[in-house]
Enzyme design. Structure first.
Site, PDB file in Angstrom:
ATOM      1  N   ARG A   1       0.690  -1.272   0.046  1.00  0.00           N
ATOM      2  CA  ARG A   1      -0.337   0.343  -0.378  1.00  0.00           C
ATOM      3  C   ARG A   1       0.980   1.866   0.205  1.00  0.00           C
ATOM      4  O   ARG A   1       2.006   1.718  -0.021  1.00  0.00           O
ATOM      5  CB  ARG A   1      -0.278   0.297   1.295  1.00  0.00           C
ATOM      6  CG  ARG A   1      -1.735  -1.331   1.515  1.00  0.00           C
ATOM      7  CD  ARG A   1      -2.805  -0.685   2.384  1.00  0.00           C
ATOM      8  NE  ARG A   1      -3.019  -2.187   2.771  1.00  0.00           N
ATOM      9  CZ  ARG A   1      -3.353  -3.274   3.536  1.00  0.00           C
ATOM     10  NH1 ARG A   1      -1.719  -3.434   3.914  1.00  0.00           N
ATOM     11  NH2 ARG A   1      -4.353  -4.318   3.829  1.00  0.00           N
TER      12      ARG A   1
ATOM     13  N   LYS B   1      -2.014  -2.544   7.656  1.00  0.00           N
ATOM     14  CA  LYS B   1      -3.409  -1.899   8.485  1.00  0.00           C
ATOM     15  C   LYS B   1      -3.512  -2.428   9.742  1.00  0.00           C
ATOM     16  O   LYS B   1      -3.626  -3.565   9.646  1.00  0.00           O
ATOM     17  CB  LYS B   1      -4.605  -1.935   7.117  1.00  0.00           C
ATOM     18  CG  LYS B   1      -4.607  -1.054   6.436  1.00  0.00           C
ATOM     19  CD  LYS B   1      -5.366  -1.444   5.632  1.00  0.00           C
ATOM     20  CE  LYS B   1      -5.695  -0.121   4.902  1.00  0.00           C
ATOM     21  NZ  LYS B   1      -7.434  -0.059   4.285  1.00  0.00           N
TER      22      LYS B   1
ATOM     23  N   HIS C   1      -3.220   2.656  -6.725  1.00  0.00           N
ATOM     24  CA  HIS C   1      -3.770   0.999  -5.663  1.00  0.00           C
ATOM     25  C   HIS C   1      -4.268   0.455  -7.185  1.00  0.00           C
ATOM     26  O   HIS C   1      -3.898  -0.980  -6.748  1.00  0.00           O
ATOM     27  CB  HIS C   1      -5.279   1.328  -5.325  1.00  0.00           C
ATOM     28  CG  HIS C   1      -4.991   0.947  -4.333  1.00  0.00           C
ATOM     29  ND1 HIS C   1      -4.710   0.554  -2.760  1.00  0.00           N
ATOM     30  CD2 HIS C   1      -6.319  -0.295  -3.991  1.00  0.00           C
ATOM     31  CE1 HIS C   1      -5.488  -0.129  -2.174  1.00  0.00           C
ATOM     32  NE2 HIS C   1      -6.278  -0.774  -3.320  1.00  0.00           N
TER      33      HIS C   1
ATOM     34  N   ARG D   1      -1.317  -2.717  -6.458  1.00  0.00           N
ATOM     35  CA  ARG D   1      -1.401  -3.481  -6.076  1.00  0.00           C
ATOM     36  C   ARG D   1      -2.408  -4.220  -6.451  1.00  0.00           C
ATOM     37  O   ARG D   1      -2.181  -5.875  -6.407  1.00  0.00           O
ATOM     38  CB  ARG D   1      -2.154  -2.940  -4.546  1.00  0.00           C
ATOM     39  CG  ARG D   1      -2.019  -3.582  -3.331  1.00  0.00           C
ATOM     40  CD  ARG D   1      -2.793  -2.875  -1.962  1.00  0.00           C
ATOM     41  NE  ARG D   1      -3.585  -3.496  -0.677  1.00  0.00           N
ATOM     42  CZ  ARG D   1      -2.529  -4.531  -0.086  1.00  0.00           C
ATOM     43  NH1 ARG D   1      -1.235  -4.282  -0.322  1.00  0.00           N
ATOM     44  NH2 ARG D   1      -3.366  -4.713   1.019  1.00  0.00           N
TER      45      ARG D   1
ATOM     46  N   HIS E   1      -3.894  -9.012   4.259  1.00  0.00           N
ATOM     47  CA  HIS E   1      -5.628  -8.273   4.228  1.00  0.00           C
ATOM     48  C   HIS E   1      -6.035  -9.454   5.560  1.00  0.00           C
ATOM     49  O   HIS E   1      -5.738 -10.711   5.760  1.00  0.00           O
ATOM     50  CB  HIS E   1      -5.932  -8.812   2.643  1.00  0.00           C
ATOM     51  CG  HIS E   1      -6.493  -7.751   1.809  1.00  0.00           C
ATOM     52  ND1 HIS E   1      -6.791  -8.158   0.542  1.00  0.00           N
ATOM     53  CD2 HIS E   1      -6.409  -7.034   2.124  1.00  0.00           C
ATOM     54  CE1 HIS E   1      -6.337  -7.434  -0.706  1.00  0.00           C
ATOM     55  NE2 HIS E   1      -6.278  -6.601   0.697  1.00  0.00           N
TER      56      HIS E   1
ATOM     57  N   TYR F   1      -9.432  -7.892  -4.679  1.00  0.00           N
ATOM     58  CA  TYR F   1      -8.355  -7.682  -5.927  1.00  0.00           C
ATOM     59  C   TYR F   1      -7.713  -8.122  -7.099  1.00  0.00           C
ATOM     60  O   TYR F   1      -7.013  -8.330  -7.937  1.00  0.00           O
ATOM     61  CB  TYR F   1      -7.227  -7.785  -4.941  1.00  0.00           C
ATOM     62  CG  TYR F   1      -7.352  -6.178  -3.611  1.00  0.00           C
ATOM     63  CD1 TYR F   1      -6.316  -5.567  -4.032  1.00  0.00           C
ATOM     64  CD2 TYR F   1      -8.357  -5.852  -2.105  1.00  0.00           C
ATOM     65  CE1 TYR F   1      -6.295  -4.083  -2.901  1.00  0.00           C
ATOM     66  CE2 TYR F   1      -8.618  -5.514  -2.209  1.00  0.00           C
ATOM     67  CZ  TYR F   1      -6.998  -4.481  -2.590  1.00  0.00           C
ATOM     68  OH  TYR F   1      -7.476  -3.384  -1.461  1.00  0.00           O
TER      69      TYR F   1
END
Length: 376
Positions: free
Chosen positions: A243, A270, A324, A327, A350, A359
């Site tokens: 990211r 994250k 993005h 990715r 994730h 994705y």
């Protein structure tokens, strides 16, 4: 935006791209300028050559952003319309008399106090810095546009009218609704409101998310024409799927050689989830060549901000692709290499495989091959 107006803006932007390049503007300046002009075109409600000073000032006045970002948008519009005037596409420059002063928008003091208190609540819940910053930005935008002096006097109808008054996509509307539910749910819990005005907001159903990987040609060209720093950012997103915020914080201390003799990079994503990513010798060498410390030093805790990294990578790519989408490209290629969705999930960091699935773009040839195999 109507189809006709959209076509006219697309044509104007393409003309500007060619014309500005002929005048000697750098590729980075052209892409940055035209991305900001494209946003103005989507939101202003007028065709490019019907815009006047009042329309520009009204649009700039609606922006909720920092002073620096406000200047950036104003400069982009001024650059675009000055080019159009020189090229003969317009007889007037609607930015010519714009005031030089750009004001940062700040909510009333009652809202400001509420935003600070909600920030402390989110920080106590250990939400990521990115999530806290996004929610605070969204609250400031709500306060600036709602024109209700006290956040505790807001009604459900206020919020419904505010959400309905924007032309956001479903994803953005969903995000703002989540903010409102979280903020007023917290306010109800701690006693700031007697009735939660966000409890009755209509649900927003998200469309199924479709992967949008940047094509190989766009990726290769972006690296070929970018400066060394931006090219390395693009490689980190394209080769190992980082990211933008993760790219910004890459540190040489997190690079190590495993017992297998191969290079690994530790990444904190994250939710403070840490993952180890295998990287190529070539990418490891490029990172080591940057010297000890943050690979992209800056003013945000010693490194560049996520927004700045996003801006640099997106400017290097064609208009229709963003940082993005690199990715997405990585996820699509990684899945195609081994058909291992859980492996791709781990590489991307994730929490759930259904997120990873969104994705991955499955090529049409693969689908045709499966159908042909069944038919045979």
């Amino acid at each position: 935006m109507t189809d006709e107006r959209e076509v006219k803006w697309a044509k104007a932007i393409e003309l500007a791209r060619v014309g500005m390049a002929a005048e000697g503007y750098s590729a980075t300046t052209i892409e940055r300028t035209l991305k900001q002009v494209a946003r103005f075109g989507r939101e202003c409600g007028f065709e490019p050559w019907d815009v006047d000073r009042g329309i520009v000032e009204a649009w700039l006045g609606r922006l909720v952003c920092s002073v620096t970002r406000g200047y950036s948008y104003r400069t982009a519009l001024r650059t675009f319309y000055r080019w159009a005037l020189r090229a003969g596409w317009t007889s007037t420059d609607p930015t010519a008399a714009l005031t030089m002063r750009v004001q940062a928008r700040r909510p009333p003091e009652t809202w400001h106090t509420a935003v600070k208190a909600y920030r402390r609540h989110m920080e106590a819940a250990s939400l990521s810095d990115q999530t806290v910053a996004l929610r605070c930005y969204q609250l400031v935008r709500l306060a600036s546009e709602l024109h209700v002096s006290d956040p505790w006097s807001v009604t459900t109808q206020h919020l419904v009218d505010w959400l309905a008054g924007h032309t956001w996509g479903r994803g953005s509307t969903y995000s703002y609704r989540s903010l409102l539910r979280g903020f007023y749910g917290w306010a109800d819990q701690v006693g700031y409101v007697a009735v939660n005005p966000a409890a009755g907001l209509p649900k927003v159903r998200l469309r199924s998310y479709q992967a949008r990987p940047a094509p190989d040609g766009a990726y290769r060209d972006a690296i070929a024409f970018a400066d060394d720093r931006t090219a390395l950012m693009l490689r980190l997103a394209g080769e190992i799927g980082l990211r933008s915020g993760e790219v910004a914080q890459v540190h040489t201390d997190e690079l190590s050689r495993g017992q297998d003799g191969l290079w690994w990079l530790q990444v904190t994503g994250k939710g403070d989830r840490v993952r180890m990513l295998p990287i190529s010798d070539s990418l490891a060498a490029a990172l080591r060549a940057c010297g000890p410390g943050f690979v992209f030093p800056g003013q945000i805790d010693g490194h560049l901000s996520r927004a700045r990294v996003t801006q640099l990578m997106s400017a290097a790519l064609p208009d229709e692709y963003t940082a993005h989408t690199l990715r997405h490209r990585f996820a699509t290629k990684a899945y195609a290499a081994g058909n291992d969705l859980l492996g791709v999930q781990q590489l991307l960091g994730h929490a759930r495989p259904d997120t990873t699935q969104a994705y991955v773009s499955v090529p049409g040839e693969s689908l045709r091959r499966l159908v042909a195999e069944v038919a045979r």
